[in-house]
Every structure is written in structure tokens, then in C-alpha cells.
Design a protein around this motif. Structure first.
Motif, mmCIF file in Angstrom:
data_model
loop_
_atom_site.group_PDB
_atom_site.id
_atom_site.type_symbol
_atom_site.label_atom_id
_atom_site.label_comp_id
_atom_site.label_asym_id
_atom_site.label_seq_id
_atom_site.Cartn_x
_atom_site.Cartn_y
_atom_site.Cartn_z
ATOM 1 N N MET A 24 0.852 -1.188 0.000
ATOM 2 C CA MET A 24 0.000 0.000 0.000
ATOM 3 C C MET A 24 0.890 1.241 0.000
ATOM 4 S SD MET A 24 -2.830 -1.261 2.774
ATOM 5 C CE MET A 24 -3.871 0.136 2.533
ATOM 6 N N GLU A 25 0.733 2.112 -0.954
ATOM 7 C CA GLU A 25 1.658 3.211 -1.172
ATOM 8 C C GLU A 25 1.708 4.178 0.003
ATOM 9 O OE1 GLU A 25 4.508 5.492 -2.895
ATOM 10 O OE2 GLU A 25 3.786 3.524 -3.526
ATOM 11 N N GLU A 26 0.552 4.375 0.705
ATOM 12 C CA GLU A 26 0.559 5.379 1.747
ATOM 13 C C GLU A 26 1.365 4.954 2.979
ATOM 14 O OE1 GLU A 26 -3.511 3.261 2.181
ATOM 15 O OE2 GLU A 26 -2.098 3.856 0.613
ATOM 16 N N PHE A 27 1.706 3.663 3.085
ATOM 17 C CA PHE A 27 2.503 3.198 4.222
ATOM 18 C C PHE A 27 3.976 3.295 3.856
ATOM 19 C CE2 PHE A 27 -1.636 1.347 4.929
ATOM 20 C CZ PHE A 27 -1.809 1.509 6.291
ATOM 21 N N VAL A 28 4.550 4.448 4.140
ATOM 22 C CA VAL A 28 5.935 4.718 3.760
ATOM 23 C C VAL A 28 6.875 4.149 4.816
ATOM 24 C CG1 VAL A 28 7.610 6.508 3.209
ATOM 25 C CG2 VAL A 28 5.193 6.823 2.607
ATOM 26 N N GLN A 29 7.842 3.362 4.382
ATOM 27 C CA GLN A 29 8.809 2.788 5.304
ATOM 28 C C GLN A 29 9.968 3.759 5.529
ATOM 29 O OE1 GLN A 29 8.904 -1.192 3.064
ATOM 30 N NE2 GLN A 29 9.292 -1.794 5.186
ATOM 31 N N ILE A 30 10.387 3.886 6.781
ATOM 32 C CA ILE A 30 11.523 4.733 7.128
ATOM 33 C C ILE A 30 12.517 3.894 7.911
ATOM 34 C CG2 ILE A 30 12.306 6.770 8.385
ATOM 35 C CD1 ILE A 30 9.749 8.117 7.827
ATOM 36 N N SER A 31 13.636 3.593 7.287
ATOM 37 C CA SER A 31 14.652 2.764 7.928
ATOM 38 C C SER A 31 15.781 3.625 8.446
ATOM 39 C CB SER A 31 15.200 1.731 6.939
ATOM 40 O OG SER A 31 15.691 2.369 5.781
#
Length: 425
Positions: A1-8
Motif C-alpha cells: 500500500m503506497e501510503e505506508f511509507v517505510q523509514i529505515s
């Protein structure tokens, strides 16, 4: 899902290598905090090199309010880095390792002032009434006056510029030595710090005062993730990304174009031609603790709620990851450290909660994407928690003990692990 942006995390390779090569289950009983002192020492050296490259004396004081570790005080002293304290209790701990201290903070007790004077600590004066109390001690003491209203921004801390003349009258014919002015700006703007330094210099010239220092405090932004990830997150941020559709819009700047020691370099290059032998003092906390801390929680079980939200229930809580107390979310996602073999699951999203009897005990409100289903006994590892996260708001809620800190030091290519409490002396 595009709106769930991952930040590592952009953590150093050293931390990743440690996590990958150490059997964390065998060594650490989660929940716990890990502190990597070698990275702390390297951060001090990076700031020191910036002072030297600009032909200036290095005046670095670790702002110890951002972490309660005793080991960090020891290694600050070892690296000839001073310690900035904000209470009698912090000063007592700092003096176990060093006498190079600045005593800050409002509402200083007479006990705190007395200890600061006896230990030759520089006192950063918060109020004209405090200056009167210091004078009553009738003892030799070096002070800096904290200014409250630079850049036309009113702060509840410090002395108003209109009171400087009165401060000078109090100091006259006393044993108080005014060695400088200080300020703390409640943002992360390097430009504001440059302007504030120039305003202080104008005040010095106006009152024809000879000072040695301008203390600019901390507030150097630290980069915890890539620009691409942070920009993408801000662009896509919406309520659907959070448990119970919580609306969160205020975040620490996890990426800044000019951050850490580069921010100091920009400031020094901008003002050094105006200093006229005045030296700059800095009091970094967060930026000296970049890539220094990890916090580990144990997965207790998973919950599937009626609204189809997934929760990972851990044995940590919001007292162990302090961002939630400021009505925001810690955006760096935890890494799943698995105890056994897992089946790969795509698009499993879950928020992370803790072990307190509070609805708001959410360690991460955001829904995090996991490629493997977390199982009881697995660890969740949060990166970059040493600064203001792991212990700023810790308490023994439910009489649960505060988390242990383990100090990690690399010697002869081997890791030495020691409990932080063992540094008390």
C-alpha cells in the motif's frame, strides 16, 4: 500500500554488524538499552575537528540531560569533553568523572549553586534573582548570563536584554566573574543561531563588556534517515497510517540538509570573522548520541482487533521510548530480530504497543510493514534511541523496573559488554 511509507535507520555499519553477529537472545534479556561508546567518541571528535578546521578552540560540553548513562560521563571526561548539567543531581554524577562542567537550568537551589561554586563549575545564570543569590555566597565564581529574548523570540528561560545593565550592576564589586553570554534556541535553524551570535556581539559592544565565551547551546539536527524517505513520508502522511486513525502532524526533522557537525561548520564559518577572540561553546546532546543507542523489546503476543487493526504487544512501554509523550511518533521503524524460523508473509502491518494499563501506551502508532510474522519471543530493535528516547521519561509505572543499560565497547576487535551501573564510583 503506497501510503505506508517505510523509514529505515541510517545507523552506522558498526551497529548493524553487532546485531547481525551477536546472539542477542543469549546475551541480553529484553527489554534493555544498548549504548555504543565508540560511536559517541567518534561524534565528539567530528565536532572537535570542525572547531580546529576553522582555527578555533574546541569548547564541547555534552548535554547530559538527553541520556542518564554514567558511562557517557566517563567517556566525555576521557575525551576532554565537558559536561553540561541542569540539576544538582546531574552535577553530582558529572563530578565523579570531571570538573569541566557548566551548571544550567532554572530554579537552581542554594544546594545546587553551592556545589557549582565549590567545584568551579561555570554557572549559566537563568534569572536576575538567581544572580543576586549567587552574589550572596561571596565566593569566586565564573558565570555566563543566559539571554531570553534574542531574535525577538520570548523564552521563559534566561534574562531579558533590558535587564543586562542591572546584572552588570549586581556583578560590580563582587567576586562574580562574567565570562560570557549563553542562549538556547528552541528550533533547529542554523541561520537563527548565526543571527543570535551576531546579536550577542552587538550587546557586548553596546555595553563595552569583555567576555571570553558565547555559549550557543545545542539543537544541531541529526539525520536519522534519508531525505527521500522523510520527504516521501511527509507527502503521504495521513490518518490511515496510524492505529485508530490517530492524527499526527508534528515530527522531529529526521532529515536536514545541514545537520550534525556540518551544522556547526556552517555556523562557525558564518561568524568567525566577527568573534574578535570570543570563543564559541556548544552543548550538543542529540548529535553526540547519533548511532550510539539501541533499545530492544521482546514480542509477547499479537492482537487482532475488531476494527481489523494488528498490534504487536511488547514488554516495553512509552516510558522506554519517549517520543510519544510529545504527541508525536518515533518514525524510525524497529527491526524484527527473529528467534526461530519464520514463514514469509507479505504486507503484514501492525502497530507496536506496550505493557502498561493505558490506552495511550503505544510505542509506535504507525502501522509498520513486516515481511515476516513476529512471534512471541522475537525481539524488536529500535535504532538511534540514545538521545532523549530511551530514558528521558522513564519511570517505574506499575513498579516495573527501569530498563538496564549495557555499554558496548570494541577492544582488539572484540566487544566488551558492561552494565552502566558498574561505572558508578
Amino acid at each position: 500500500m503506497e501510503e505506508f511509507v517505510q523509514i529505515s535507520s541510517t545507523a552506522s555499519n558498526e551497529l548493524d554488524l553487532f546485531v547481525e553477529n551477536c546472539n542477542l537472545f543469549a546475551v541480553f534479556d529484553a527489554p534493555c538499552n544498548l549504548i555504543f561508546v565508540d560511536n559517541f567518541i567518534q561524534n565528539i571528535k567530528k565536532f572537535r575537528d570542525v572547531f580546529y578546521s576553522n582555527g578555533l578552540s574546541d569548547n564541547i560540553f555534552f548535554s547530559c540531560k538527553c541520556n542518564k548513562s554514567l558511562a557517557l560521563l566517563k567517556y566525555s571526561a576521557q575525551e576532554h569533553c565537558g559536561v553540561e548539567v541542569s540539576s544538582y543531581y546531574e552535577l553530582k554524577d558529572a563530578l565523579k568523572f570531571t570538573h569541566k562542567t557548566i551548571s544550567s537550568g532554572p530554579a537552581k537551589s542554594k544546594e545546587y549553586i553551592d556545589l557549582a561554586i565549590k567545584s568551579n563549575s561555570i554557572i549559566s545564570v537563568d534569572d536576575i534573582e538567581e544572580l543576586k543569590v549567587i552574589k550572596q555566597f561571596n565566593s569566586a565564581v565564573s558565570v555566563m548570563i543566559r539571554i531570553s529574548n534574542l531574535l525577538n523570540i520570548v523564552s521563559r528561560f534566561g534574562v531579558n536584554t533590558s535587564q543586562i545593565k542591572s546584572c552588570l550592576e549586581i556583578i560590580k564589586n563582587s567576586k562574580i566573574n562574567l565570562i560570557g553570554f549563553s542562549f538556547h534556541i528552541n528550533n533547529y535553524s542554523v541561520e537563527d543561531r548565526v543571527k543570535a551570535i551576531l546579536e550577542v556581539i552587538e550587546l557586548v559592544n553596546k555595553y563595552k563588556i569583555n567576555i571570553k565565551y558565547i555559549d550557543i547551546g545545542g539543537g544541531f539536527p541529526s539525520n536519522y534517515c534519508s531525505k527521500t524517505q522523510f520527504d516521501k513520508f511527509l507527502k503521504n502522511n495521513n490518518a490511515n497510517m496510524y492505529f485508530k486513525n490517530k492524527k499526527i502532524e508534528d515530527f522531529y526533522p529526521y532529515y536536514s540538509k545541514c545537520a550534525d557537525e556540518k551544522a556547526l561548520n556552517y555556523i562557525l564559518k558564518s561568524v568567525k570573522h566577527r568573534l574578535n577572540n570570543i570563543e564559541i561553546i556548544i552543548e550538543p546532546g542529540r548529535s553526540l548520541l547519533k548511532n550510539v543507542g539501541l533499545t530492544i523489546f521482546k514480542v509477547m503476543y499479537l492482537k487482532r482487533l475488531q476494527n481489523e487493526s494488528n498490534l504487536i504487544v511488547t514488554n516495553g512501554n512509552i516510558n522506554c521510548l519517549s517520543e510519544q509523550w510529545f504527541n508525536t511518533d518515533y518514525l524510525i521503524e524497529p527491526k524484527l530480530y527473529m528467534k526461530g524460523k519464520h514463514n514469509k508473509i507479505l504486507n503484514y502491518y501492525a502497530s507496536v504497543c506496550g505493557n502498561l494499563c493505558l490506552e495511550q501506551d503505544m510505542i509506535t502508532w504507525r502501522k509498520i510493514k513486516f515481511n515476516y510474522l513476529p512471534l512471541p519471543g522475537d525481539y524488536l530493535i529500535y535504532y538511534n534511541t540514545a538521545a532523549y528516547q530511551m530514558d528521558s521519561n522513564e519511570s517505574e509505572f506499575h513498579k516495573i523496573p527501569v530498563l538496564k543499560k549495557y555499554i558496548i565497547e570494541k577492544v582488539d576487535n572484540k566487544y566488551l559488554i558492561k552494565e552502566d551501573g558498574k561505572y558508578d564510583c
